[in-house]
Design a protein around this motif. Structure first.
Motif, PDB file in Angstrom:
ATOM      1  N   ALA A 129      34.599  53.245  22.720  1.00  0.00           N
ATOM      2  CA  ALA A 129      34.897  51.815  22.741  1.00  0.00           C
ATOM      3  C   ALA A 129      35.712  51.398  23.963  1.00  0.00           C
ATOM      4  CB  ALA A 129      35.648  51.431  21.463  1.00  0.00           C
ATOM      5  N   VAL A 130      36.631  52.240  24.384  1.00  0.00           N
ATOM      6  CA  VAL A 130      37.528  51.870  25.491  1.00  0.00           C
ATOM      7  C   VAL A 130      36.765  51.464  26.756  1.00  0.00           C
ATOM      8  CG1 VAL A 130      39.302  52.747  27.059  1.00  0.00           C
ATOM      9  CG2 VAL A 130      39.477  53.201  24.617  1.00  0.00           C
ATOM     10  N   PRO A 131      35.754  52.231  27.187  1.00  0.00           N
ATOM     11  CA  PRO A 131      35.030  51.816  28.402  1.00  0.00           C
ATOM     12  C   PRO A 131      34.385  50.444  28.290  1.00  0.00           C
ATOM     13  CG  PRO A 131      34.512  54.085  27.845  1.00  0.00           C
ATOM     14  CD  PRO A 131      35.273  53.528  26.692  1.00  0.00           C
ATOM     15  N   TRP A 132      33.887  50.072  27.095  1.00  0.00           N
ATOM     16  CA  TRP A 132      33.235  48.776  26.957  1.00  0.00           C
ATOM     17  C   TRP A 132      34.243  47.637  27.033  1.00  0.00           C
ATOM     18  CZ3 TRP A 132      28.338  49.391  27.703  1.00  0.00           C
ATOM     19  CH2 TRP A 132      27.701  50.556  27.271  1.00  0.00           C
ATOM     20  N   GLY A 133      35.454  47.878  26.575  1.00  0.00           N
ATOM     21  CA  GLY A 133      36.494  46.856  26.687  1.00  0.00           C
ATOM     22  C   GLY A 133      36.843  46.565  28.138  1.00  0.00           C
ATOM     23  N   THR A 134      36.966  47.608  28.948  1.00  0.00           N
ATOM     24  CA  THR A 134      37.256  47.389  30.366  1.00  0.00           C
ATOM     25  C   THR A 134      36.055  46.768  31.086  1.00  0.00           C
ATOM     26  OG1 THR A 134      36.550  49.648  30.896  1.00  0.00           O
ATOM     27  CG2 THR A 134      38.872  49.301  30.426  1.00  0.00           C
ATOM     28  N   MET A 135      34.855  47.051  30.606  1.00  0.00           N
ATOM     29  CA  MET A 135      33.666  46.445  31.204  1.00  0.00           C
ATOM     30  C   MET A 135      33.675  44.931  31.018  1.00  0.00           C
ATOM     31  SD  MET A 135      29.653  47.405  30.562  1.00  0.00           S
ATOM     32  CE  MET A 135      28.389  46.880  31.732  1.00  0.00           C
ATOM     33  N   ALA A 136      34.166  44.466  29.875  1.00  0.00           N
ATOM     34  CA  ALA A 136      34.270  43.032  29.631  1.00  0.00           C
ATOM     35  C   ALA A 136      35.207  42.380  30.638  1.00  0.00           C
ATOM     36  CB  ALA A 136      34.764  42.783  28.210  1.00  0.00           C
ATOM     37  N   ILE A 137      36.311  43.050  30.936  1.00  0.00           N
ATOM     38  CA  ILE A 137      37.276  42.502  31.897  1.00  0.00           C
ATOM     39  C   ILE A 137      36.703  42.529  33.314  1.00  0.00           C
ATOM     40  CG2 ILE A 137      39.570  42.808  32.906  1.00  0.00           C
ATOM     41  CD1 ILE A 137      40.424  44.052  30.223  1.00  0.00           C
ATOM     42  N   SER A 138      36.103  43.657  33.693  1.00  0.00           N
ATOM     43  CA  SER A 138      35.577  43.773  35.056  1.00  0.00           C
ATOM     44  C   SER A 138      34.409  42.821  35.281  1.00  0.00           C
ATOM     45  CB  SER A 138      35.141  45.216  35.339  1.00  0.00           C
ATOM     46  OG  SER A 138      34.058  45.589  34.513  1.00  0.00           O
ATOM     47  N   GLY A 139      33.652  42.514  34.222  1.00  0.00           N
ATOM     48  CA  GLY A 139      32.569  41.544  34.367  1.00  0.00           C
ATOM     49  C   GLY A 139      33.098  40.164  34.714  1.00  0.00           C
ATOM     50  N   TYR A 140      34.202  39.776  34.089  1.00  0.00           N
ATOM     51  CA  TYR A 140      34.833  38.491  34.426  1.00  0.00           C
ATOM     52  C   TYR A 140      35.373  38.515  35.856  1.00  0.00           C
ATOM     53  CZ  TYR A 140      38.187  34.706  34.583  1.00  0.00           C
ATOM     54  OH  TYR A 140      38.890  33.594  34.970  1.00  0.00           O
ATOM     55  N   VAL A 141      35.993  39.631  36.240  1.00  0.00           N
ATOM     56  CA  VAL A 141      36.517  39.764  37.612  1.00  0.00           C
ATOM     57  C   VAL A 141      35.375  39.653  38.622  1.00  0.00           C
ATOM     58  CG1 VAL A 141      37.615  41.358  39.240  1.00  0.00           C
ATOM     59  CG2 VAL A 141      38.514  41.130  36.913  1.00  0.00           C
ATOM     60  N   ALA A 142      34.249  40.297  38.326  1.00  0.00           N
ATOM     61  CA  ALA A 142      33.096  40.232  39.226  1.00  0.00           C
ATOM     62  C   ALA A 142      32.600  38.794  39.375  1.00  0.00           C
ATOM     63  CB  ALA A 142      31.971  41.124  38.699  1.00  0.00           C
ATOM     64  N   GLY A 143      32.523  38.060  38.259  1.00  0.00           N
ATOM     65  CA  GLY A 143      32.082  36.670  38.322  1.00  0.00           C
ATOM     66  C   GLY A 143      33.032  35.802  39.112  1.00  0.00           C
ATOM     67  N   ALA A 144      34.332  35.958  38.869  1.00  0.00           N
ATOM     68  CA  ALA A 144      35.323  35.169  39.596  1.00  0.00           C
ATOM     69  C   ALA A 144      35.303  35.494  41.087  1.00  0.00           C
ATOM     70  CB  ALA A 144      36.717  35.414  39.017  1.00  0.00           C
ATOM     71  N   ALA A 145      35.155  36.786  41.419  1.00  0.00           N
ATOM     72  CA  ALA A 145      35.095  37.182  42.834  1.00  0.00           C
ATOM     73  C   ALA A 145      33.844  36.619  43.501  1.00  0.00           C
ATOM     74  CB  ALA A 145      35.105  38.709  42.937  1.00  0.00           C
ATOM     75  N   SER A 146      32.731  36.643  42.784  1.00  0.00           N
ATOM     76  CA  SER A 146      31.485  36.090  43.324  1.00  0.00           C
ATOM     77  C   SER A 146      31.624  34.597  43.607  1.00  0.00           C
ATOM     78  CB  SER A 146      30.347  36.347  42.340  1.00  0.00           C
ATOM     79  OG  SER A 146      29.149  35.751  42.780  1.00  0.00           O
ATOM     80  N   ASP A 147      32.161  33.853  42.655  1.00  0.00           N
ATOM     81  CA  ASP A 147      32.349  32.413  42.858  1.00  0.00           C
ATOM     82  C   ASP A 147      33.325  32.136  43.993  1.00  0.00           C
ATOM     83  OD1 ASP A 147      30.579  31.666  40.900  1.00  0.00           O
ATOM     84  OD2 ASP A 147      32.094  31.531  39.320  1.00  0.00           O
ATOM     85  N   PHE A 148      34.357  32.961  44.119  1.00  0.00           N
ATOM     86  CA  PHE A 148      35.320  32.786  45.207  1.00  0.00           C
ATOM     87  C   PHE A 148      34.654  32.964  46.568  1.00  0.00           C
ATOM     88  CE2 PHE A 148      38.248  34.740  48.273  1.00  0.00           C
ATOM     89  CZ  PHE A 148      39.249  33.764  48.343  1.00  0.00           C
ATOM     90  N   LEU A 149      33.820  33.992  46.689  1.00  0.00           N
ATOM     91  CA  LEU A 149      33.129  34.235  47.964  1.00  0.00           C
ATOM     92  C   LEU A 149      32.169  33.096  48.303  1.00  0.00           C
ATOM     93  CD1 LEU A 149      32.354  38.060  47.647  1.00  0.00           C
ATOM     94  CD2 LEU A 149      34.053  36.971  49.132  1.00  0.00           C
ATOM     95  N   ILE A 150      31.501  32.562  47.277  1.00  0.00           N
ATOM     96  CA  ILE A 150      30.586  31.438  47.518  1.00  0.00           C
ATOM     97  C   ILE A 150      31.342  30.207  47.982  1.00  0.00           C
ATOM     98  CG2 ILE A 150      28.981  29.837  46.393  1.00  0.00           C
ATOM     99  CD1 ILE A 150      28.117  32.190  44.601  1.00  0.00           C
ATOM    100  N   LYS A 151      32.487  29.925  47.329  1.00  0.00           N
ATOM    101  CA  LYS A 151      33.307  28.786  47.742  1.00  0.00           C
ATOM    102  C   LYS A 151      33.871  28.989  49.146  1.00  0.00           C
ATOM    103  CE  LYS A 151      34.789  27.612  43.046  1.00  0.00           C
ATOM    104  NZ  LYS A 151      35.947  27.590  42.108  1.00  0.00           N
ATOM    105  N   ALA A 152      34.105  30.238  49.515  1.00  0.00           N
ATOM    106  CA  ALA A 152      34.651  30.538  50.842  1.00  0.00           C
ATOM    107  C   ALA A 152      33.611  30.418  51.949  1.00  0.00           C
ATOM    108  CB  ALA A 152      35.248  31.948  50.852  1.00  0.00           C
ATOM    109  N   GLY A 153      32.342  30.194  51.579  1.00  0.00           N
ATOM    110  CA  GLY A 153      31.314  29.947  52.575  1.00  0.00           C
ATOM    111  C   GLY A 153      30.351  31.095  52.819  1.00  0.00           C
ATOM    112  N   TYR A 154      30.499  32.198  52.102  1.00  0.00           N
ATOM    113  CA  TYR A 154      29.562  33.302  52.274  1.00  0.00           C
ATOM    114  C   TYR A 154      28.220  32.955  51.639  1.00  0.00           C
ATOM    115  CZ  TYR A 154      33.508  36.194  53.740  1.00  0.00           C
ATOM    116  OH  TYR A 154      34.578  36.711  54.415  1.00  0.00           O
ATOM    117  N   SER A 155      27.154  33.458  52.215  1.00  0.00           N
ATOM    118  CA  SER A 155      25.822  33.132  51.716  1.00  0.00           C
ATOM    119  C   SER A 155      25.576  33.789  50.363  1.00  0.00           C
ATOM    120  CB  SER A 155      24.750  33.598  52.708  1.00  0.00           C
ATOM    121  OG  SER A 155      24.684  35.011  52.746  1.00  0.00           O
TER     122      SER A 155
END
Length: 510
Positions: A362-388
């Motif tokens: 169970a522990v790995p899946w819990g951290t996967m939930a957190i890292s998935g949110y981090v990945a989404g936030a990082a992706s949106d940040f890069l898009i807002k910063a002007g990256y293609s």
């Protein structure tokens, strides 16, 4: 639109206005259509009150899309009045799109929890019925037999009818199948395989529905975060299922967790039907400002006409489509190996009991939930910063494949369950970055056919998941260890990462 009338004299107790002139007011065309053209001029608007002070104050009209706010500024106090359109925002109101993504995260959590129940319950069932490891793989994969067919059909239905109804029907049917699973297991293995296949058939619509519904409710620069939240719920479903299932089986019996999650699914359904719409423009609860934000940040794509079939040949003629398909194949291959076999892995390799195996899994899946949110936030940040979009999608998917590949190779050398759990945690945490890669890329290249494209790629991925789930059982029975299959999976991650970086694009293709 209610007329706003001003008398020649308007009295305020605190101040007086004099010689105020109003210019021409001309309401022009908005995206809602032509508003009435109004021309008014007020001359010598005098406002008198107690005292000798005379102050000149300006009263102005500010045009806003989908409504007009009349603001009066006097002595530093702003007053706002809405003329026409939806009701203005209220204080402390939660944005409607956040309610939608919260409900979506809940159903995705239940979706995966219902799957995982069987991954834990199969251990006592195997002991009771004397199933071999090879037959365990067949039982685990039976869910995928129905899942592979419903992905394409469900994706096409979502493109035509929207995600609300499709996922509602899916949740109702998979909750029913969950409820019937203990009965089927006690009746016969054929009944169990049939009900699990039906369960997979109902769950196949979940991901296409999520992807399409969130693309309508969220602007482009927030979409990766929204998907990260929803998929976070999906991964937390693994934690919920793996932790609660052994507890309920101990206290209630094998049927306990199945009844629990089926009941929660039906409870969610009542809220979903009454609170969510396919499109924000159909919602009576959304504010004008939020609707403007959503519409300004997304590209419009026409829905399929009645009776029109998606162009399958056209979709398969482009390499970006194949990049998504191969990415889905690899992602599902590795994902379902870990999802279906981790409790068995910890029990077989490290000889831990069922409850400990569930916690380590169970522990790995819990951290996967957190890292998935981090990945989404990082992706949106890069898009807002002007990256293609192309750059962002390639970076996220590269992390999502190379990271798990390295971690699985290292897993072959783990000597304790704690080290193995850490390495699996790392693998799944990096794997979550795929959510901001191929999963979102379907909306990038084919917004009009995203549901159908999701179905095609998910069916191919499901076939790979069936092969990997059954193959793991045969490999373990044949070779007596998990090492060979973990190495094969790692190599598949590396090869697909190269293919993705060569052919994937963030530009619209269809």
């Amino acid at each position: 639109m209610e007329a706003v009338r001003f008398s020649n004299k308007i009295q305020f107790h605190s101040s007086s206005f004099s010689n105020t002139h109003f210019g021409l007011i001309n309401f022009r065309k908005t995206h809602l259509g032509f508003q009435p053209k109004i021309e008014k001029k007020w001359k010598s608007l005098n406002l008198s009150g107690g005292g000798d002070q005379r102050l000149k104050k300006e009263v102005f009209l500010e045009k806003k899309e989908r409504g007009f706010t009349v603001q009066c500024t006097a002595e530093g106090i702003e007053r706002g009045m809405l003329v026409g359109g939806r009701s203005e925002e209220k204080e402390f109101m939660v944005a409607e799109r956040f309610k939608v993504v919260a409900l979506m995260a809940c159903v995705m959590c239940l979706c995966n929890a219902d799957r995982v129940v069987m991954s834990v319950a199969i251990v006592p069932l195997a002991a009771k019925h004397g199933w071999s490891n090879a037959f365990l793989g067949i039982v685990q994969s039976s869910f995928l037999w129905g899942y592979i067919f419903s992905s394409v059909i469900g994706g096409a239905l979502v493109d035509k009818y929207g995600g609300k109804k499709v996922i509602a029907w899916g949740a109702a049917l998979w909750s029913l199948a969950t409820l019937l699973t203990p009965w089927a297991a006690n009746h016969s293995t054929i009944s169990l395989l049939a009900i699990r296949a039906f369960f997979g058939l109902a769950e196949g619509v979940a991901l296409p529905s999520m992807n399409t519904l969130l693309s309508r409710w969220f602007p482009c620069h927030e979409r990766a975060t929204a998907v990260g939240i929803s998929m976070g719920g999906f991964h937390l479903g693994n934690v919920v299922g793996l932790v609660l299932t052994p507890l309920f089986m101990t206290s209630v019996g094998i049927s306990g967790p199945f009844i629990l999650f089926a009941s929660l699914g039906l409870l969610w359904l009542t809220t979903w039907i009454s609170r969510v719409t396919n499109d924000p423009q159909e919602s009576n609860s959304i504010t004008k400002a939020e609707l403007r934000l959503i519409q300004a940040g997304k590209s419009d794509s026409p829905s399929l006409k009645k009776g029109e079939l998606p162009p399958l040949r056209l979709l398969l003629s482009k390499m970006p489509t194949w990049a998504i398909i191969f990415a889905n194949v690899t992602n599902n291959w590795g994902y379902f190996v870990l999802l279906s076999w981790m409790p068995v892995y910890f029990k077989t390799v490290f000889n831990v009991n069922l409850k400990q195996a569930a916690w380590f899994s169970a522990v790995p899946w819990g951290t996967m939930a957190i890292s998935g949110y981090v990945a989404g936030a990082a992706s949106d940040f890069l898009i807002k910063a002007g990256y293609s979009l192309t750059f962002v999608r390639k970076v996220m998917q590269s992390i999502g494949f190379i990271g798990p590949g390295v971690a699985l190779l290292c897993l072959n050398f783990a000597k304790t369950p704690e080290v193995a759990s850490v390495l699996i945690t790392i693998a799944l945490s990096f794997s979550a970055f795929s959510q901001a890669g191929f999963l979102l890329n379907m909306q990038d290249i084919a917004p009009q056919y995203a549901g159908f494209l999701h179905g095609i790629s998910n069916s191919a991925g499901t076939l790979a998941a069936i092969i990997s789930t059954i193959g793991t059982g045969f490999f373990v029975q044949w070779l007596g260890s998990f090492q060979a299959f973990l190495t094969l999976t790692a190599c598949l991650y590396f090869v697909t990462a190269i293919f993705w970086n060569v052919y994937a694009t963030g530009e619209r293709v269809f």
